[in-house]
Design a protein around this motif. Structure first.
Motif, PDB file in Angstrom:
ATOM      1  N   CYS A  22       0.839  -1.316   0.010  1.00 49.09           N
ATOM      2  CA  CYS A  22       0.102   0.031  -0.025  1.00 49.09           C
ATOM      3  C   CYS A  22       0.955   1.244  -0.078  1.00 49.09           C
ATOM      4  CB  CYS A  22      -0.978   0.055   1.258  1.00 49.09           C
ATOM      5  SG  CYS A  22      -1.848   1.484   1.430  1.00 49.09           S
ATOM      6  N   ALA A  23       0.781   1.896  -1.101  1.00 48.79           N
ATOM      7  CA  ALA A  23       1.458   3.147  -1.255  1.00 48.79           C
ATOM      8  C   ALA A  23       0.829   4.366  -0.961  1.00 48.79           C
ATOM      9  CB  ALA A  23       2.239   3.213  -2.593  1.00 48.79           C
ATOM     10  N   VAL A  24       1.281   5.381  -0.019  1.00 48.05           N
ATOM     11  CA  VAL A  24       0.357   6.643   0.293  1.00 48.05           C
ATOM     12  C   VAL A  24       1.458   7.976  -0.536  1.00 48.05           C
ATOM     13  CG1 VAL A  24       0.134   8.100   2.046  1.00 48.05           C
ATOM     14  CG2 VAL A  24       0.054   5.762   2.448  1.00 48.05           C
ATOM     15  N   SER A  25       0.400   8.611  -1.272  1.00 47.32           N
ATOM     16  CA  SER A  25       0.834   9.651  -2.057  1.00 47.32           C
ATOM     17  C   SER A  25       0.093  10.879  -1.669  1.00 47.32           C
ATOM     18  CB  SER A  25       0.690   9.645  -3.530  1.00 47.32           C
ATOM     19  OG  SER A  25      -0.311   9.544  -3.945  1.00 47.32           O
ATOM     20  N   GLY A  26       0.517  12.191  -1.763  1.00 50.17           N
ATOM     21  CA  GLY A  26       0.019  13.388  -1.439  1.00 50.17           C
ATOM     22  C   GLY A  26       0.759  14.344  -0.777  1.00 50.17           C
ATOM     23  N   SER A  27       0.275  15.494   0.033  1.00 50.32           N
ATOM     24  CA  SER A  27       0.828  16.333   0.728  1.00 50.32           C
ATOM     25  C   SER A  27       0.328  16.073   2.395  1.00 50.32           C
ATOM     26  CB  SER A  27       0.427  17.729   0.193  1.00 50.32           C
ATOM     27  OG  SER A  27       1.186  18.974   1.050  1.00 50.32           O
ATOM     28  N   PHE A  28       1.277  15.978   3.100  1.00 46.87           N
ATOM     29  CA  PHE A  28       0.982  15.851   4.608  1.00 46.87           C
ATOM     30  C   PHE A  28       2.314  16.003   5.392  1.00 46.87           C
ATOM     31  CE2 PHE A  28       3.059  11.659   4.468  1.00 46.87           C
ATOM     32  CZ  PHE A  28       2.555  11.186   3.351  1.00 46.87           C
ATOM     33  N   LEU A  29       2.276  16.102   6.681  1.00 47.20           N
ATOM     34  CA  LEU A  29       3.203  16.300   7.608  1.00 47.20           C
ATOM     35  C   LEU A  29       3.913  14.826   7.669  1.00 47.20           C
ATOM     36  CD1 LEU A  29       2.129  18.743  10.304  1.00 47.20           C
ATOM     37  CD2 LEU A  29       3.734  19.219   8.413  1.00 47.20           C
ATOM     38  N   SER A  70       4.861  -4.553   8.047  1.00 47.86           N
ATOM     39  CA  SER A  70       6.020  -3.675   7.936  1.00 47.86           C
ATOM     40  C   SER A  70       5.928  -2.465   7.058  1.00 47.86           C
ATOM     41  CB  SER A  70       7.128  -4.612   7.393  1.00 47.86           C
ATOM     42  OG  SER A  70       7.252  -4.812   6.017  1.00 47.86           O
ATOM     43  N   LYS A  71       6.665  -1.572   6.955  1.00 45.73           N
ATOM     44  CA  LYS A  71       6.719  -0.357   6.161  1.00 45.73           C
ATOM     45  C   LYS A  71       8.128   0.025   6.078  1.00 45.73           C
ATOM     46  CE  LYS A  71       5.852   3.203   9.766  1.00 45.73           C
ATOM     47  NZ  LYS A  71       6.753   4.407   9.227  1.00 45.73           N
ATOM     48  N   ASP A  72       8.086   0.871   4.642  1.00 42.05           N
ATOM     49  CA  ASP A  72       9.137   1.546   4.296  1.00 42.05           C
ATOM     50  C   ASP A  72       9.050   3.097   4.126  1.00 42.05           C
ATOM     51  OD1 ASP A  72      11.220   2.675   2.581  1.00 42.05           O
ATOM     52  OD2 ASP A  72      11.556   0.903   1.457  1.00 42.05           O
ATOM     53  N   TYR A  79       3.391  -2.834   4.205  1.00 37.57           N
ATOM     54  CA  TYR A  79       3.435  -4.062   3.605  1.00 37.57           C
ATOM     55  C   TYR A  79       2.628  -4.982   4.385  1.00 37.57           C
ATOM     56  CZ  TYR A  79       7.236  -2.230   0.751  1.00 37.57           C
ATOM     57  OH  TYR A  79       7.915  -1.573  -0.318  1.00 37.57           O
ATOM     58  N   LEU A  80       1.975  -6.170   4.023  1.00 41.71           N
ATOM     59  CA  LEU A  80       1.322  -7.190   4.502  1.00 41.71           C
ATOM     60  C   LEU A  80       1.805  -8.464   4.136  1.00 41.71           C
ATOM     61  CD1 LEU A  80      -0.434  -7.823   7.046  1.00 41.71           C
ATOM     62  CD2 LEU A  80      -2.368  -8.130   5.449  1.00 41.71           C
ATOM     63  N   GLN A  81       2.797  -9.277   4.577  1.00 47.61           N
ATOM     64  CA  GLN A  81       3.361 -10.611   4.411  1.00 47.61           C
ATOM     65  C   GLN A  81       2.234 -11.551   4.863  1.00 47.61           C
ATOM     66  OE1 GLN A  81       5.787 -11.447   2.326  1.00 47.61           O
ATOM     67  NE2 GLN A  81       4.820 -13.333   2.507  1.00 47.61           N
ATOM     68  N   MET A  82       1.878 -12.146   4.077  1.00 44.76           N
ATOM     69  CA  MET A  82       0.806 -13.169   4.683  1.00 44.76           C
ATOM     70  C   MET A  82       1.033 -14.723   4.216  1.00 44.76           C
ATOM     71  SD  MET A  82      -2.730 -11.726   3.210  1.00 44.76           S
ATOM     72  CE  MET A  82      -2.474 -11.581   1.679  1.00 44.76           C
ATOM     73  N   ASN A  83       1.393 -15.547   5.323  1.00 46.55           N
ATOM     74  CA  ASN A  83       2.039 -16.847   5.012  1.00 46.55           C
ATOM     75  C   ASN A  83       0.890 -18.040   5.552  1.00 46.55           C
ATOM     76  OD1 ASN A  83       4.452 -15.788   4.243  1.00 46.55           O
ATOM     77  ND2 ASN A  83       5.179 -15.574   6.110  1.00 46.55           N
ATOM     78  N   TYR A  94      -8.180  -3.981   2.901  1.00 53.19           N
ATOM     79  CA  TYR A  94      -8.180  -2.568   2.828  1.00 53.19           C
ATOM     80  C   TYR A  94      -6.993  -2.121   3.728  1.00 53.19           C
ATOM     81  CZ  TYR A  94     -12.922  -3.159   1.044  1.00 53.19           C
ATOM     82  OH  TYR A  94     -14.284  -3.182   0.404  1.00 53.19           O
ATOM     83  N   CYS A  95      -6.306  -1.097   2.907  1.00 54.83           N
ATOM     84  CA  CYS A  95      -5.112  -0.301   3.730  1.00 54.83           C
ATOM     85  C   CYS A  95      -5.903   1.030   4.108  1.00 54.83           C
ATOM     86  CB  CYS A  95      -4.040  -0.090   2.609  1.00 54.83           C
ATOM     87  SG  CYS A  95      -2.743   1.090   3.154  1.00 54.83           S
TER      88      CYS A  95
END
Length: 119
Positions: A22-29, A70-72, A79-83, A94-95
């Protein structure tokens, strides 16, 4: 405008693995926290996992030990690693992101990505 875009859903056999992004884009703090919810047919939306900006995680009992969130930060991506996937994991995932603006923090949602676990 803040936008969340999920990817990685699809069809997988029981016992298999899948990784959602899930990638977030836009303007925010900053992003205060991110998480994943899911909604199965004829059921209410339920929390799957969350992660704070500090790295603290929380999981639903039904996925603990099988899923990992986890996140970058550099990519504003979670990310959601599902095993060890089970048929009961089948749902639209849904993210969600808690976004900090200049004055307030607001929750933003993605459109969802379908995960189907079936043999």
């Amino acid at each position: 405008q803040v936008q969340l875009v999920e990817s990685g859903g699809g069809l997988v056999q029981p016992g298999g693995s899948l990784r959602l992004s899930c990638a977030v884009s836009g303007s925010f703090l900053r992003i205060n926290a991110m998480g994943w919810y899911r909604q199965a047919p004829e059921k209410e939306r339920e929390l799957v996992a969350t992660i704070t900006s500090g790295g603290s995680t929380n999981y639903a009992d039904s996925v603990k030990g099988r899923f990992a969130i986890s996140k970058d930060n550099a990519k504003n991506t979670v990310y959601l690693q599902m095993n060890s996937l089970k048929p009961e994991d089948t749902a639209v995932y849904y993210c969600v992101a808690d976004i900090q603006g200049e004055l307030y923090h607001v929750h933003f949602w993605g459109k969802g990505t379908l995960v189907t676990v079936s043999s």
